[in-house]
Design an enzyme around this catalytic site. Structure first.
Site, mmCIF file in Angstrom:
data_model
loop_
_atom_site.group_PDB
_atom_site.id
_atom_site.type_symbol
_atom_site.label_atom_id
_atom_site.label_comp_id
_atom_site.label_asym_id
_atom_site.label_seq_id
_atom_site.Cartn_x
_atom_site.Cartn_y
_atom_site.Cartn_z
ATOM 1 N N SER A 237 0.791 -1.233 0.000
ATOM 2 C CA SER A 237 0.000 0.000 0.000
ATOM 3 C C SER A 237 0.824 1.284 0.000
ATOM 4 O O SER A 237 0.278 2.368 -0.157
ATOM 5 C CB SER A 237 -0.957 0.014 1.195
ATOM 6 O OG SER A 237 -0.248 0.020 2.412
ATOM 7 N N LYS A 282 -5.813 4.862 8.448
ATOM 8 C CA LYS A 282 -4.705 5.647 7.924
ATOM 9 C C LYS A 282 -5.019 7.141 7.915
ATOM 10 O O LYS A 282 -4.125 7.968 8.107
ATOM 11 C CB LYS A 282 -4.336 5.149 6.525
ATOM 12 C CG LYS A 282 -3.789 3.736 6.536
ATOM 13 C CD LYS A 282 -3.372 3.249 5.158
ATOM 14 C CE LYS A 282 -2.754 1.853 5.249
ATOM 15 N NZ LYS A 282 -2.241 1.371 3.964
#
Length: 348
Positions: A237, A282
């Site tokens: 990611s 996140k």
């Protein structure tokens, strides 16, 4: 036995029972994980390009999700806190052992770094070349006839003596074979070459295959040396943010302009950005680190996805929703490609 002695023994029993309960409550591992906001880390400390220091006054930040084995206590906390989530262990690891899961995540990270280097150098008109090694084995299915020979972490370099330069090339050749027909596979493990022959299994009603999950394994060579050390971070990611950091250094363009820029998303060979998991965590991690801009992948859902996944949210939609509640003032920017992210930073 005296009455006083009996009372003492009773109290000792109660205390021991409480200690055992507390030990179970705090330490007993459950078959699940708790996902929480991790860290947002400045990428400047991870990337070194010879003769090209980071010219920016701000920062590009890679964001992570904290993953911990659940215990009764943390399980109850996760149930009570909206931005924490509980995931089954098999959903997180795919049924792999801890060591195998870590090895796969490490490979995903290295693969995304290689793609980031190739894309960033090419965008900056610097010399870069790719060398395709083969297909990296991420998982071997239980029904595979190769399961006792091939292991997670192996790289398949040839099938029936033929090497292809993409995973699609390997898959196309194997897909033309019949179920039950023998296939000779050449593979590398720890730098040593091996060969094995087994029969293909049925993957779909019309297609034969080895019975593995795979991804591309390639090496990147650059004229200007670059070194990227992700530390303990794993997974694919960080691809987009690594690409931005490397591009800023190799090109000398100050895209940061004093801003703290976080984000997430995989990076493909064509520069397109893919969706990831845990983007809500996140967002919170980036906000805590002071980020003012967050790049969120946007992949338009197909009609089929919308049909079968009720309430489907894209990464961007979930990120924007989370920012509205937990990160007011943060600008969430949808991106579909590396070029789009660069364009946004140059124009805004």
């Amino acid at each position: 036995m005296k009455r006083q002695d009996k009372q003492v023994l009773r109290w000792i029993g109660v205390v021991l029972a409480l200690i055992l309960f507390l030990g179970w409550f705090l330490l007993w591992p459950l078959n699940s994980y708790v996902e929480a906001p991790g860290n947002a880390t400045n990428l400047r400390s991870f990337v070194q390009v010879k003769g090209h220091p980071d010219p920016g006054k701000g920062s590009f930040m890679i964001t992570s999700v904290a993953l911990q084995r659940a215990h009764p206590a943390t399980y109850l906390v996760a149930k009570a806190v909206p931005y924490l989530s509980i995931e089954k262990a098999d959903d997180v690891t795919g049924g792999q052992s801890g060591a195998t899961f870590d090895r796969v995540q490490h490979f995903y990270m290295q693969s995304s770094i290689n793609e980031a280097i190739a894309i960033a150098y090419k965008a900056a008109h610097q010399q870069v070349s790719r060398r395709y090694l083969g297909i990296y084995v991420l998982q071997v299915e239980p029904n595979s006839k190769f399961r006792k020979a091939i292991k997670v972490g192996d790289t398949i370099t040839k099938v029936d003596g033929r090497h292809f330069n993409t995973a699609q090339g390997f898959q196309k050749y194997i897909g033309k074979q019949k179920v039950g027909s023998p296939l000779t596979v050449t593979y590398e493990r720890n730098g040593r070459q091996h060969q094995t022959t087994h029969r293909l299994v049925k993957l779909t009603s019309t297609q034969a295959g080895i019975g593995i999950l795979l991804t591309n394994n390639m090496k990147v060579k650059t004229k200007i040396p670059v070194r990227v050390d992700p530390g303990e971070l794993g997974g694919p990611s960080g691809g987009l943010m690594f690409t931005l950091q490397i591009y800023e250094q190799i090109s000398g363009h100050d895209l940061q302009r004093g801003r703290k820029i976080a984000g997430t998303g995989t990076i493909a060979p064509d520069g397109s950005v893919g969706e990831i998991g845990g983007i809500d965590k996140k967002i919170i991690a980036a906000h805590r680190a002071g980020a003012t801009i967050f790049f969120a992948p946007y992949v338009k859902p197909t009609k089929l996805v919308l049909k079968y996944e009720e309430g489907h949210q894209t990464n961007y939609q979930l990120a924007k929703k989370t920012a509205k509640r937990y990160a007011p003032g943060m600008k969430v920017v949808p991106v579909t490609s590396f070029k789009q992210a660069v364009h946004y930073l140059e124009k805004n």
